[in-house]
Design a protein around this motif. Sequence first.
Motif, PDB file in Angstrom:
ATOM      1  N   ASP A 208       0.739   2.182   6.365  1.00 18.33           N
ATOM      2  CA  ASP A 208       1.544   1.362   5.468  1.00 18.33           C
ATOM      3  C   ASP A 208       2.361   0.399   6.317  1.00 18.33           C
ATOM      4  O   ASP A 208       3.037   0.822   7.269  1.00 18.33           O
TER       5      ASP A 208
ATOM      6  N   THR B 290       6.845  -1.011   3.208  1.00 19.14           N
ATOM      7  CA  THR B 290       6.016  -0.641   2.067  1.00 19.14           C
ATOM      8  C   THR B 290       5.588   0.816   2.166  1.00 19.14           C
ATOM      9  O   THR B 290       5.636   1.428   3.233  1.00 19.14           O
ATOM     10  N   GLY B 291       5.147   1.353   1.046  1.00 21.02           N
ATOM     11  CA  GLY B 291       4.579   2.694   1.013  1.00 21.02           C
ATOM     12  C   GLY B 291       5.514   3.736   1.583  1.00 21.02           C
ATOM     13  O   GLY B 291       6.690   3.822   1.213  1.00 21.02           O
TER      14      GLY B 291
ATOM     15  N   SER C  71       0.831  -1.199   0.000  1.00 18.30           N
ATOM     16  CA  SER C  71       0.000   0.000   0.000  1.00 18.30           C
ATOM     17  C   SER C  71       0.864   1.247   0.000  1.00 18.30           C
ATOM     18  O   SER C  71       2.069   1.194   0.265  1.00 18.30           O
ATOM     19  N   HIS C  72       0.241   2.363  -0.304  1.00 12.15           N
ATOM     20  CA  HIS C  72       0.865   3.690  -0.212  1.00 12.15           C
ATOM     21  C   HIS C  72      -0.263   4.630   0.199  1.00 12.15           C
ATOM     22  O   HIS C  72      -1.130   4.962  -0.603  1.00 12.15           O
TER      23      HIS C  72
ATOM     24  N   SER D 183       4.773   1.591  -4.046  1.00 19.08           N
ATOM     25  CA  SER D 183       4.442   0.949  -2.774  1.00 19.08           C
ATOM     26  C   SER D 183       5.508  -0.021  -2.303  1.00 19.08           C
ATOM     27  O   SER D 183       5.668  -0.235  -1.091  1.00 19.08           O
TER      28      SER D 183
END
Length: 292
Positions: free
Chosen positions: A73, A77-78, A45-46, A202
């Motif tokens: 996040d 990630t993100g 995810s972002h 992401s």
Amino acid sequence: MSSSVRALPVNIPETRFAKSGDVNIAYQVFGDGPLDLVFVPGFVSHIELGWGLTGRGNFLRALGSFARVIQLDKRGTGMSDRVRDLPTLETRVEDLRAVMDAAGSERAALFGVDAGGPTSVLFAATYPERTAALVLYGTYARPTRSEEHPFGPTEVCDGLKSDARRWGSLEHGVDVMTLYSPSLTAGGDDVARDWAAYFRESSSPETFADFQRINIQIDVCDLLEKIDAPTLVAHRTGDRVVDIGAGRFLAERIPGARFVELPGEDHTPYTGDTGPLVEATREFLTASVVRA
């Protein structure tokens, strides 16, 4: 022509950072409802660029119409710190706790999607006093098949090298969109390019592959009977990613859990007809948390 997720949407919540050990976890808070709801992501995810994905912003705002929503996040990630050591499920639980602390949330409902479902289950087992309720969507107790859990594939590693090699390409964006959100395929390559750009921002290809290898090992079957938080399990009938039987398995083994079968094929919660999922979540949390 759809706009790129690289163009930061206007009027998005401020991104903040919670310290979990020596790692910074990015999070946002929005909405002003009477209960706290933590959105626990499953895939990469972002939290900023996600507001530009088709349907995602509207879905989150709908949740924010009846709850104070916290989204984050995952580490690696993100906008969260990249990490060298692969995080365990227990580490993800501690990251959730750190975000809740930073957001001033003593007790919250958790909305766990895909691999975010087992994380939410482990959080509820570890911190029952901080878990107001669970909403488990499109998720499972374990992603693979076993004698106890006859749902899912027997092996999910075969496509990892190919997916990592094509990560962030238009070809990969089309494939993932078709599998996870078939309702968006009418948008063609323009929407797929948004997804591909979102994936590139992401996560790196290797981080994605590492996280998938971790997710394969998830198994919280033994924890289900210990959960005492009010629980809603929601699953779309034609989900192409997670068999609806895995959702029923969760609901049958978590004491008092309610199971809601939703129409549609999309695995992604914010695409397809999101109205039934939002309304089921609102009704459940209003009855089990707000009025309790």
